[in-house]
Scaffold this motif. Structure first.
Motif, PDB file in Angstrom:
ATOM      1  N   SER A  50       0.829  -1.206   0.000  1.00 28.87           N
ATOM      2  CA  SER A  50       0.000   0.000   0.000  1.00 28.87           C
ATOM      3  C   SER A  50       0.864   1.257   0.000  1.00 28.87           C
ATOM      4  N   GLU A  51       1.968   1.250   0.749  1.00 27.28           N
ATOM      5  CA  GLU A  51       2.879   2.402   0.747  1.00 27.28           C
ATOM      6  C   GLU A  51       3.547   2.550  -0.617  1.00 27.28           C
ATOM      7  N   GLN A  52       3.862   1.427  -1.258  1.00 23.89           N
ATOM      8  CA  GLN A  52       4.461   1.496  -2.592  1.00 23.89           C
ATOM      9  C   GLN A  52       3.443   2.005  -3.614  1.00 23.89           C
ATOM     10  N   ALA A  53       2.188   1.629  -3.470  1.00 29.47           N
ATOM     11  CA  ALA A  53       1.148   2.138  -4.377  1.00 29.47           C
ATOM     12  C   ALA A  53       1.039   3.654  -4.237  1.00 29.47           C
ATOM     13  N   LYS A  54       1.057   4.144  -3.005  1.00 35.41           N
ATOM     14  CA  LYS A  54       0.989   5.589  -2.782  1.00 35.41           C
ATOM     15  C   LYS A  54       2.179   6.284  -3.418  1.00 35.41           C
ATOM     16  N   ARG A  55       3.364   5.749  -3.204  1.00 28.85           N
ATOM     17  CA  ARG A  55       4.574   6.357  -3.765  1.00 28.85           C
ATOM     18  C   ARG A  55       4.531   6.318  -5.296  1.00 28.85           C
ATOM     19  N   SER A  56       4.086   5.210  -5.847  1.00 34.03           N
ATOM     20  CA  SER A  56       3.969   5.081  -7.295  1.00 34.03           C
ATOM     21  C   SER A  56       3.035   6.146  -7.863  1.00 34.03           C
ATOM     22  N   LEU A  57       1.886   6.343  -7.220  1.00 29.97           N
ATOM     23  CA  LEU A  57       0.926   7.334  -7.697  1.00 29.97           C
ATOM     24  C   LEU A  57       1.431   8.761  -7.492  1.00 29.97           C
ATOM     25  N   LEU A  58       2.196   8.994  -6.449  1.00 26.69           N
ATOM     26  CA  LEU A  58       2.826  10.313  -6.281  1.00 26.69           C
ATOM     27  C   LEU A  58       3.833  10.563  -7.398  1.00 26.69           C
ATOM     28  N   ASP A  83       1.877  -9.534  -5.886  1.00 26.52           N
ATOM     29  CA  ASP A  83       1.010 -10.492  -5.213  1.00 26.52           C
ATOM     30  C   ASP A  83      -0.424  -9.962  -5.222  1.00 26.52           C
ATOM     31  N   MET A  84      -1.326 -10.683  -5.859  1.00 27.51           N
ATOM     32  CA  MET A  84      -2.722 -10.250  -5.951  1.00 27.51           C
ATOM     33  C   MET A  84      -3.385 -10.184  -4.572  1.00 27.51           C
ATOM     34  N   ASN A  85      -2.799 -10.810  -3.571  1.00 26.63           N
ATOM     35  CA  ASN A  85      -3.321 -10.693  -2.214  1.00 26.63           C
ATOM     36  C   ASN A  85      -3.229  -9.259  -1.695  1.00 26.63           C
ATOM     37  N   ASP A  86      -2.408  -8.427  -2.333  1.00 24.31           N
ATOM     38  CA  ASP A  86      -2.282  -7.024  -1.950  1.00 24.31           C
ATOM     39  C   ASP A  86      -3.315  -6.139  -2.651  1.00 24.31           C
ATOM     40  N   PHE A  87      -4.163  -6.733  -3.489  1.00 25.59           N
ATOM     41  CA  PHE A  87      -5.097  -5.958  -4.302  1.00 25.59           C
ATOM     42  C   PHE A  87      -5.951  -5.009  -3.467  1.00 25.59           C
ATOM     43  N   ASN A  91      -5.877  -1.099  -3.688  1.00 21.86           N
ATOM     44  CA  ASN A  91      -7.104  -0.482  -4.193  1.00 21.86           C
ATOM     45  C   ASN A  91      -7.565   0.672  -3.293  1.00 21.86           C
ATOM     46  N   GLU A  92      -7.426   0.518  -1.989  1.00 17.30           N
ATOM     47  CA  GLU A  92      -7.811   1.578  -1.054  1.00 17.30           C
ATOM     48  C   GLU A  92      -6.965   2.824  -1.262  1.00 17.30           C
ATOM     49  N   VAL A  93      -5.665   2.637  -1.444  1.00 18.50           N
ATOM     50  CA  VAL A  93      -4.775   3.773  -1.710  1.00 18.50           C
ATOM     51  C   VAL A  93      -5.122   4.381  -3.065  1.00 18.50           C
ATOM     52  N   TYR A  94      -5.276   3.545  -4.060  1.00 14.60           N
ATOM     53  CA  TYR A  94      -5.597   3.978  -5.414  1.00 14.60           C
ATOM     54  C   TYR A  94      -6.853   4.863  -5.407  1.00 14.60           C
TER      55      TYR A  94
END
Length: 128
Positions: A50-58, A83-87, A91-94
């Motif tokens: 989730s932290e990586q998703a946030k950083r990616s979107l930033l 890992d799809m288990n992180d979906f 998704n919440e961050v996205y």
């Protein structure tokens, strides 16, 4: 395609390319970003998916802004997950980065991401 229509976009507010590619390419009113990993501009990864998703979107946002675009101009995203288990967590961050009308999206699990990242996100944006 002429060179006048095609512009390479680069910003030091997001990690530089780690290979022979551009952070983004603008063609007319369209912008195509390369996949953005969940690391800061210095190459340090966030710890969780989730932290990586946030950083990616930033990172995506910084690239868009460097080209004069905003998140509201995104029409398509592709989310690559180790890992799809992180979906759900991703998704919440996205969801916190977008408002309706949401862009189209694909989310896929991949065997491995560059530098062993957990999340990579690429986008296509159009500005009228």
């Amino acid at each position: 395609m002429t060179e006048q229509q095609r512009t390479t976009i680069s910003t030091n507010q997001a990690p530089g390319a780690i290979g022979p590619y551009s952070q983004a390419v603008q063609y007319g009113n369209m912008l195509f970003t390369s996949g953005q990993l969940g690391m800061d501009a210095d190459g340090q990864f966030a710890q969780t998916a989730s932290e990586q998703a946030k950083r990616s979107l930033l990172n995506v946002k910084a690239i868009l802004e460097a080209a004069g675009f905003g998140m509201e101009h995104i029409v398509k995203t592709t989310v690559f997950l180790k890992d799809m288990n992180d979906f759900q967590a991703v998704n919440e961050v996205y969801a916190s980065f977008f408002a309706e009308p949401y862009p189209a999206r694909s989310a896929v699990q991949v065997a491995r991401l560059p530098k062993d990242g957990l999340v990579e996100i690429e986008v296509v944006a159009i500005k009228s």
